[in-house]
Write a protein that holds these residues in place. Structure first.
Motif, short mmCIF file in Angstrom:
data_model
loop_
_atom_site.label_atom_id
_atom_site.label_comp_id
_atom_site.label_asym_id
_atom_site.label_seq_id
_atom_site.Cartn_x
_atom_site.Cartn_y
_atom_site.Cartn_z
N LYS A 147 -5.18 15.31 -4.70
CA LYS A 147 -4.77 14.71 -3.44
C LYS A 147 -4.23 13.31 -3.68
CE LYS A 147 -7.46 14.22 0.17
NZ LYS A 147 -8.61 14.29 1.07
N GLN A 148 -3.26 12.93 -2.86
CA GLN A 148 -2.76 11.57 -2.95
C GLN A 148 -3.76 10.61 -2.32
OE1 GLN A 148 1.23 11.36 -1.35
NE2 GLN A 148 2.05 11.81 -3.37
N THR A 149 -3.82 9.40 -2.88
CA THR A 149 -4.70 8.36 -2.36
C THR A 149 -3.88 7.09 -2.09
OG1 THR A 149 -5.24 7.60 -4.59
CG2 THR A 149 -6.73 9.20 -3.59
N GLU A 197 0.86 -1.19 0.00
CA GLU A 197 0.00 0.00 0.00
C GLU A 197 0.90 1.24 0.00
OE1 GLU A 197 -3.41 0.36 0.14
OE2 GLU A 197 -3.88 -1.77 0.17
N LYS A 198 0.66 2.14 -0.95
CA LYS A 198 1.45 3.37 -1.06
C LYS A 198 0.51 4.55 -1.27
CE LYS A 198 5.59 1.30 -1.54
NZ LYS A 198 6.76 1.55 -0.78
N MET A 199 0.95 5.72 -0.87
CA MET A 199 0.24 6.96 -1.16
C MET A 199 0.72 7.43 -2.53
SD MET A 199 -1.83 7.42 1.32
CE MET A 199 -2.43 9.07 1.08
N VAL A 200 -0.21 7.55 -3.49
CA VAL A 200 0.16 7.91 -4.86
C VAL A 200 -0.75 9.02 -5.39
CG1 VAL A 200 1.10 5.63 -5.39
CG2 VAL A 200 -1.30 6.08 -5.83
N ASP A 201 -0.27 9.66 -6.46
CA ASP A 201 -1.06 10.70 -7.12
C ASP A 201 -1.71 10.10 -8.37
OD1 ASP A 201 1.06 10.48 -8.93
OD2 ASP A 201 2.03 12.33 -8.27
N GLU A 211 10.66 0.04 -3.50
CA GLU A 211 10.71 1.28 -4.27
C GLU A 211 9.73 1.21 -5.42
OE1 GLU A 211 14.81 0.97 -5.29
OE2 GLU A 211 15.48 2.05 -3.51
N THR A 212 9.19 2.38 -5.77
CA THR A 212 8.23 2.45 -6.87
C THR A 212 8.78 3.30 -8.00
OG1 THR A 212 7.12 4.35 -5.89
CG2 THR A 212 6.23 2.20 -5.36
N ALA A 213 8.22 3.08 -9.18
CA ALA A 213 8.49 3.90 -10.36
C ALA A 213 7.14 4.14 -11.02
CB ALA A 213 9.44 3.19 -11.31
N GLY A 214 7.07 5.13 -11.88
CA GLY A 214 5.79 5.40 -12.51
C GLY A 214 5.89 6.44 -13.61
N THR A 215 4.73 6.78 -14.14
CA THR A 215 4.66 7.78 -15.19
C THR A 215 4.92 9.16 -14.58
OG1 THR A 215 2.27 7.95 -14.88
CG2 THR A 215 3.06 6.42 -16.58
N LEU A 216 5.14 10.15 -15.43
CA LEU A 216 5.48 11.49 -14.93
C LEU A 216 4.47 12.54 -15.38
CD1 LEU A 216 9.34 11.31 -15.60
CD2 LEU A 216 8.16 11.07 -13.41
#
Length: 162
Positions: free
Chosen positions: A114-116, A68-72, A102-107
């Motif tokens: 808000k982050q969820t 579980e991570k806080m993401v945009d 560690e996470t990676a993602g789109t930019l």
């Protein structure tokens, strides 16, 4: 007389509940994981025991390893990999997960969003369904394993020819 009817009704209900509980318990094969190695330092052993199902050859299990991570608004994934290992002398497999969380993602820009909290995963794996063997994982302490059972569509469809 009224007491005996109440007592008999209660006993019949208890017998029914007990029979239902035993029938429910019979849906799982006896779990044996003693032959699997112990988890190394910083890792934990988790397992999935699948219920006995009709036509198990038609089913698949989709595995999700993540946290579980806080993401945009971007699409994120967990960095790492799932390695299939052979349990020597048994012919069984187990899975070792290598990830530092560690996470990676789109930019994409996410102004004002808000982050969820979201379950961010490694690339999902699909394995065959087998209720006779547990799916055993060794994962870092802050990682969890989730799964879902994939069932086939009602019938086969034919590809379109051009």
């Amino acid at each position: 007389m009224k007491f005996s009817k109440t007592l008999i009704t209660g006993l019949v209900l208890m017998a029914g509940v007990n029979a239902f509980a035993q029938k429910k318990a019979e849906k799982f094969e006896k779990l044996q994981i003693e032959m699997f190695p112990k988890a190394k330092e910083g890792y934990k052993q988790v397992y999935i025991q699948l219920p006995v199902a009709k036509n198990e050859n038609d089913l698949k299990v989709e595995l999700f390893v993540g946290a579980e991570k806080m993401v945009d608004c971007n699409n994120y994934f967990l960095m790492g990999e799932i390695k299939t290992q052979d349990l020597q002398g048994w012919g069984y497999n187990y899975y070792e997960v290598e990830s530092k969380g560690e996470t990676a993602g789109t930019l994409m820009g996410c102004p004002g969003q808000k982050q969820t909290k979201k379950f961010v995963t490694l690339k999902p794996e699909t394995v065959r369904y087998n209720s006779k063997l547990p799916l055993v994982f060794y994962v870092p302490k802050d990682i969890e394993v989730r799964y879902r059972i994939l069932r086939p569509d009602a019938g086969m469809k034919q590809a379109v020819q051009r």
